[in-house]
Scaffold this motif. Structure first.
Motif, mmCIF file in Angstrom:
data_model
loop_
_atom_site.group_PDB
_atom_site.id
_atom_site.type_symbol
_atom_site.label_atom_id
_atom_site.label_comp_id
_atom_site.label_asym_id
_atom_site.label_seq_id
_atom_site.Cartn_x
_atom_site.Cartn_y
_atom_site.Cartn_z
ATOM 1 N N HIS A 222 36.737 45.741 32.030
ATOM 2 C CA HIS A 222 35.538 45.532 32.837
ATOM 3 C C HIS A 222 34.578 44.533 32.207
ATOM 4 O O HIS A 222 33.584 44.148 32.831
ATOM 5 N N ARG A 261 44.203 43.267 35.007
ATOM 6 C CA ARG A 261 43.148 43.732 35.903
ATOM 7 C C ARG A 261 43.725 44.076 37.283
ATOM 8 O O ARG A 261 43.368 45.111 37.875
ATOM 9 N N ALA A 265 43.831 47.726 39.116
ATOM 10 C CA ALA A 265 43.162 47.927 40.399
ATOM 11 C C ALA A 265 44.107 48.459 41.467
ATOM 12 O O ALA A 265 43.678 49.177 42.385
ATOM 13 N N ARG A 266 45.385 48.126 41.379
ATOM 14 C CA ARG A 266 46.296 48.425 42.484
ATOM 15 C C ARG A 266 46.349 49.911 42.875
ATOM 16 O O ARG A 266 46.222 50.230 44.076
ATOM 17 N N ARG A 268 44.192 52.198 42.602
ATOM 18 C CA ARG A 268 42.917 52.590 43.197
ATOM 19 C C ARG A 268 42.769 51.984 44.599
ATOM 20 O O ARG A 268 42.210 52.620 45.508
ATOM 21 N N ILE A 269 43.275 50.768 44.770
ATOM 22 C CA ILE A 269 43.282 50.155 46.100
ATOM 23 C C ILE A 269 44.131 50.995 47.048
ATOM 24 O O ILE A 269 43.736 51.302 48.181
ATOM 25 N N ILE A 279 35.869 48.466 43.212
ATOM 26 C CA ILE A 279 37.049 48.398 42.347
ATOM 27 C C ILE A 279 37.106 47.050 41.644
ATOM 28 O O ILE A 279 37.370 46.970 40.435
ATOM 29 N N ALA A 280 36.869 45.983 42.386
ATOM 30 C CA ALA A 280 36.900 44.644 41.794
ATOM 31 C C ALA A 280 35.919 44.544 40.635
ATOM 32 O O ALA A 280 36.257 44.044 39.545
ATOM 33 N N ASP A 282 34.681 47.000 38.858
ATOM 34 C CA ASP A 282 34.987 47.952 37.799
ATOM 35 C C ASP A 282 36.115 47.483 36.885
ATOM 36 O O ASP A 282 36.140 47.830 35.700
ATOM 37 N N VAL A 283 37.061 46.704 37.415
ATOM 38 C CA VAL A 283 38.178 46.237 36.574
ATOM 39 C C VAL A 283 37.932 44.839 36.007
ATOM 40 O O VAL A 283 38.801 44.287 35.331
ATOM 41 N N MET A 291 39.613 38.836 43.013
ATOM 42 C CA MET A 291 40.637 39.874 42.991
ATOM 43 C C MET A 291 41.675 39.631 44.090
ATOM 44 O O MET A 291 42.877 39.835 43.883
ATOM 45 N N PRO A 303 44.603 42.796 48.638
ATOM 46 C CA PRO A 303 44.324 44.235 48.495
ATOM 47 C C PRO A 303 44.287 44.973 49.832
ATOM 48 O O PRO A 303 44.806 46.087 49.946
#
Length: 315
Positions: A222, A261, A265-266, A268-269, A279-280, A282-283, A291, A303
């Protein structure tokens, strides 16, 4: 016009590196007249050649062969094959309009000089070794397959089918490739720019310094992660760090950070609970558009498409 495809094997080759692409070219040829492809399995001596699983394949000798496409497979025996001068000479001097490799077959193309100054890929486990042994090759480990002029290369094992479908599309059109994919019960041809399996999450570079830098990246996704900052973690100058990181991982530091990253993220997406913008942030992506571009490079889809796909599968 019928194109001759020569599949080059050696003792200890991977059977799926051969049979995956072979099945694709055979399938598209079955109901067409004249057949678009004539398929030959070749080896340096000819005769029966044992694969790494012990299954032998009957081959034709190299002498007198001049295929329109030479496709070099990979496998455990690739190091021994690279020590056979006649085999390397055949690859080097082949007048084929196109040459290609599956998995570690890229090492034979590189040893024969066919990858000098070109972009190429191989199985993610071997990408850093390919880059280290052949610094004149621009190795891109985050690709399913790559076309650089008349030279094609693919990642490991089943990626050879993606490579074959792309070649079929180039020769016969997109509908022929789609029909072949349906017959093979392949959902669709993955784009060449799509990443391989989450390689960087499992990658263990040989040096402690690069391992420490990767571990630091995973723990600080992050935050802003410049080359200078990571070089300091590795106790190297930025220039030394950049060279060492590329040699040991097959990736630049910037590409590795982006990919880690995206991989973080994946899930969580796909869970579909959090806003994509959150999410973008946060990572470590500065905005959702960055992203989105990273997801296209890593997974071949943005995403939003991955989230819709997971929702549809759940429904």
């Amino acid at each position: 016009m019928t194109l001759a495809i020569g599949f080059l094997v050696f003792p200890g080759f991977n059977i799926l590196d051969l049979t995956g692409p072979l099945a694709a070219f055979d399938t598209v040829s079955r109901d067409r007249s004249p057949r678009p492809y004539r398929l030959e399995v070749l080896s340096e001596p000819g005769g029966a050649v044992a694969s790494s699983c012990g299954l032998p394949v009957v081959t034709l000798p190299l002498e007198g062969r001049s295929p329109d496409l030479l496709l070099v497979v990979g496998g455990r025996g690739v190091d021994r094959a690279a020590a056979v001068p006649q085999l390397l000479a055949f690859i080097r001097d082949a007048t084929a309009g196109r040459v290609a490799s599956v998995c570690t077959g890229a090492f034979l193309l590189a040893a024969a000089g066919r990858l000098d100054g070109r972009r190429a890929t191989t199985h993610w486990r071997h990408a850093a070794t390919l880059q280290r042994q052949y610094p004149g090759v621009r190795v891109e480990m985050d690709r399913i397959f790559i076309k650089d002029g008349p030279v094609w290369s693919s990642a490991g094992i089943t990626a050879g089918i993606d490579l074959a479908l792309a070649l079929i599309e180039e020769d016969l059109g997109v509908e022929a490739a789609r029909g072949t994919a349906r017959d093979l019960v392949v959902y669709h041809r993955r784009p060449g720019g799509q990443s391989q399996f989450s390689a960087l999450l499992d990658l263990e570079p040989p040096s402690d310094r690069i391992q420490a830098a990767l571990r630091y990246v995973r723990e600080h996704l992050h935050e802003a992660l410049s080359v200078d900052r990571l070089a300091a973690v590795a106790h190297l100058s930025p220039r030394q760090f950049g060279r060492a990181f590329l040699a040991e991982t097959g990736q630049t530091p910037a590409k590795a950070v982006e990919r880690l990253r995206a991989e973080a993220a994946r899930p969580r997406i796909e869970d579909g609970i959090e806003p994509i913008e959150a999410i973008a942030r946060d990572v470590g992506f500065s905005d959702p558009e960055r992203m989105r571009r990273a997801f296209l490079r890593a997974f071949g889809q943005p995403p939003q498409a991955l989230r819709r796909g997971r929702r549809a599968a759940a429904a």
